[in-house]
Design an enzyme around this catalytic site. Structure first.
Site, PDB file in Angstrom:
ATOM      1  N   MET A  20       0.830  -1.215   0.000  1.00 25.81           N
ATOM      2  CA  MET A  20       0.000   0.000   0.000  1.00 25.81           C
ATOM      3  C   MET A  20       0.861   1.261   0.000  1.00 25.81           C
ATOM      4  O   MET A  20       0.802   2.071  -0.910  1.00 25.81           O
ATOM      5  CB  MET A  20      -0.908   0.018   1.233  1.00 25.81           C
ATOM      6  CG  MET A  20      -1.932  -1.078   1.320  1.00 25.81           C
ATOM      7  SD  MET A  20      -3.053  -0.754   2.726  1.00 25.81           S
ATOM      8  CE  MET A  20      -3.866  -2.338   2.878  1.00 25.81           C
ATOM      9  N   GLU A  29       3.577   4.199  -0.115  1.00 19.78           N
ATOM     10  CA  GLU A  29       4.597   4.616  -1.074  1.00 19.78           C
ATOM     11  C   GLU A  29       5.531   5.627  -0.430  1.00 19.78           C
ATOM     12  O   GLU A  29       5.193   6.237   0.602  1.00 19.78           O
ATOM     13  CB  GLU A  29       3.939   5.215  -2.313  1.00 19.78           C
ATOM     14  CG  GLU A  29       3.080   4.216  -3.058  1.00 19.78           C
ATOM     15  CD  GLU A  29       2.453   4.763  -4.332  1.00 19.78           C
ATOM     16  OE1 GLU A  29       1.826   3.967  -5.050  1.00 19.78           O
ATOM     17  OE2 GLU A  29       2.597   5.976  -4.601  1.00 19.78           O
ATOM     18  N   GLU A  49      -8.232  -5.386  10.055  1.00 16.95           N
ATOM     19  CA  GLU A  49      -6.823  -5.081  10.306  1.00 16.95           C
ATOM     20  C   GLU A  49      -6.677  -4.193  11.539  1.00 16.95           C
ATOM     21  O   GLU A  49      -5.807  -4.417  12.393  1.00 16.95           O
ATOM     22  CB  GLU A  49      -6.203  -4.392   9.095  1.00 16.95           C
ATOM     23  CG  GLU A  49      -4.732  -4.042   9.284  1.00 16.95           C
ATOM     24  CD  GLU A  49      -4.098  -3.386   8.075  1.00 16.95           C
ATOM     25  OE1 GLU A  49      -2.928  -2.969   8.176  1.00 16.95           O
ATOM     26  OE2 GLU A  49      -4.771  -3.289   7.035  1.00 16.95           O
ATOM     27  N   ARG A  50      -7.537  -3.191  11.663  1.00 11.36           N
ATOM     28  CA  ARG A  50      -7.443  -2.268  12.794  1.00 11.36           C
ATOM     29  C   ARG A  50      -7.853  -2.943  14.100  1.00 11.36           C
ATOM     30  O   ARG A  50      -7.259  -2.682  15.148  1.00 11.36           O
ATOM     31  CB  ARG A  50      -8.274  -1.022  12.498  1.00 11.36           C
ATOM     32  CG  ARG A  50      -7.598  -0.149  11.448  1.00 11.36           C
ATOM     33  CD  ARG A  50      -8.490   0.876  10.808  1.00 11.36           C
ATOM     34  NE  ARG A  50      -7.723   1.639   9.827  1.00 11.36           N
ATOM     35  CZ  ARG A  50      -8.243   2.408   8.886  1.00 11.36           C
ATOM     36  NH1 ARG A  50      -9.565   2.530   8.783  1.00 11.36           N
ATOM     37  NH2 ARG A  50      -7.464   3.063   8.035  1.00 11.36           N
TER      38      ARG A  50
END
Length: 384
Positions: A130, A132, A249-250
């Site tokens: 994800m 960058e 995920e959180r």
């Protein structure tokens, strides 16, 4: 630490699985942690052993090589890794689990058949690309682009802070595939296999903590993949897919935070009872007892909230703002617990032979991973 309110999430099958995970971590992982940290990588053999024990992608349906279990088993794995102080090397299991979730929920039948059995067995290691170099939590601003050329997408760009970056055989890459200018509608998730021409990896990145976790940059220079590698079958659905999985995920970060903090508190209780200052145990000073009592109360409150979020997750009713709140509060609490417990260790707390010092190094990323906590505050604020 036993929370003040008894937990009701788990039955005997879950606890038997927990015992298996604990034995594996204690006998096959903990003795090798320093070696893994020196090499900045966990051996593939450990991944395959975890696969044998059902620790990887336990929720993957049996038809695709998994166990078809509920997410409480994934929760147990995350809890025990953090309680054991082994997040340095094994936090990548959670990332691996997230990729399996993308495939189970959004992958084509061909993608599921090709990848899920290997993911569950640990013979295929997965990563998510994800972030960058110039974009952090703002996923709509990614620059990596995939351009359709006949029956193939040509990918160009770079990603950073990629967990499992060294070992990964499969990467879910967040790409721009459109030019509508509407941000979310231009995002797609594309599967990229290791070994494709133009796909390369950096050396392991030097980090404050998590030294055994193979975190790298990934580079894509005219990397060609079949158009069938797009998750969801059609481009432009990537942001929606990300949002659906980010709640889990959180929540998993909140789970890890409470588990790690609870372990630190328990270790500090033992330390303060055995360490003598001015002729009495540190625990006998009112300042010590009051600090530890406050932390114990906060952890018990956090555990109740996290367990309730897990119940909602199992019912597919966990909202993004509830998950964001859990991630925000629990990861901040982990920092408070580690900081105060390290202080109660005195100089010993700064030595890596004491577990609190490893937690001090390894926990800090949880306030950044899964979206920085400032973003969590913004997500919650939007619902007010």
């Amino acid at each position: 630490m036993t929370p003040l309110i008894p937990r009701t999430l788990f039955d005997s099958e879950h606890e038997a699985f927990r015992d298996t995970v604990r034995r594996f971590l204690a006998e096959e992982c903990a003795p090798n942690l320093e070696q893994w940290e020196a090499s900045h990588c966990v051996p593939r053999a450990i991944w395959e052993r975890a696969g044998e024990l059902g620790m990887l992608n336990a929720t993957t349906p049996e038809a695709y090589g998994g166990l078809g279990l509920d997410r409480r088993f994934s929760m147990i794995t995350a809890e025990e890794i953090n309680r054991a102080g082994l997040a340095s090397g094994l936090i990548g299991f959670g990332v691996h689990d997230i990729v399996a979730g993308y495939l189970v929920n959004f992958g084509s039948e061909a993608q599921k058949q090709q990848w899920l059995p290997g993911l569950a067995a640990g013979t295929v290691i997965a990563a998510v690309a994800m972030t960058e170099p110039n974009t952090g939590s703002d996923l709509q601003a990614v620059k990596t682009r995939a351009v359709l050329d006949g029956d193939e997408y040509v990918i160009n760009g770079a990603k950073t802070f990629i967990s499992n970056g060294t070992l990964c055989d499969l990467v879910v890459v967040v790409c721009k595939t459109g030019d509508s200018g509407k941000g979310a509608q231009d995002i797609s998730l594309i599967l990229v296999e290791n070994g494709r021409p133009g796909f390369s990896k950096s050396k392991p990145l030097r980090k404050v903590g998590l030294h055994a976790q193979d975190t790298t940059m990934l580079f894509f220079e005219d990397v060609r993949v079949p158009r069938q590698n797009v998750l969801g079958g059609a481009p432009g659905q990537g942001f929606v897919h990300l949002m659906k999985e980010l709640a889990w995920e959180r929540l998993s970060i909140a789970v890890s935070s409470i588990a790690g903090a609870s372990a630190v508190l328990e270790q500090t209780l033992d330390y303060t009872r055995g360490r003598t200052v001015f002729g009495q145990p540190i625990f006998d000073f009112q300042n010590t007892r009051f600090r530890l009592a406050e932390l114990h109360a906060e952890l018990s409150l956090g555990q109740v909230y996290v367990d309730r979020c897990m119940e909602l997750c199992l019912e597919h009713r966990l909202t993004p703002d509830a998950a964001a709140s859990a991630k925000l509060w629990c990861s901040e609490l982990y920092t408070r617990v580690v900081d105060q417990c390290l202080q109660l260790h005195g100089g010993n707390g700064y030595m890596l032979e004491y577990p609190v010092a490893r937690h001090y190094l390894d926990h800090r990323v949880l306030r950044i991973a899964g979206g920085a906590n400032e973003i969590m505050r913004e997500l919650v604020a939007r619902t007010l």
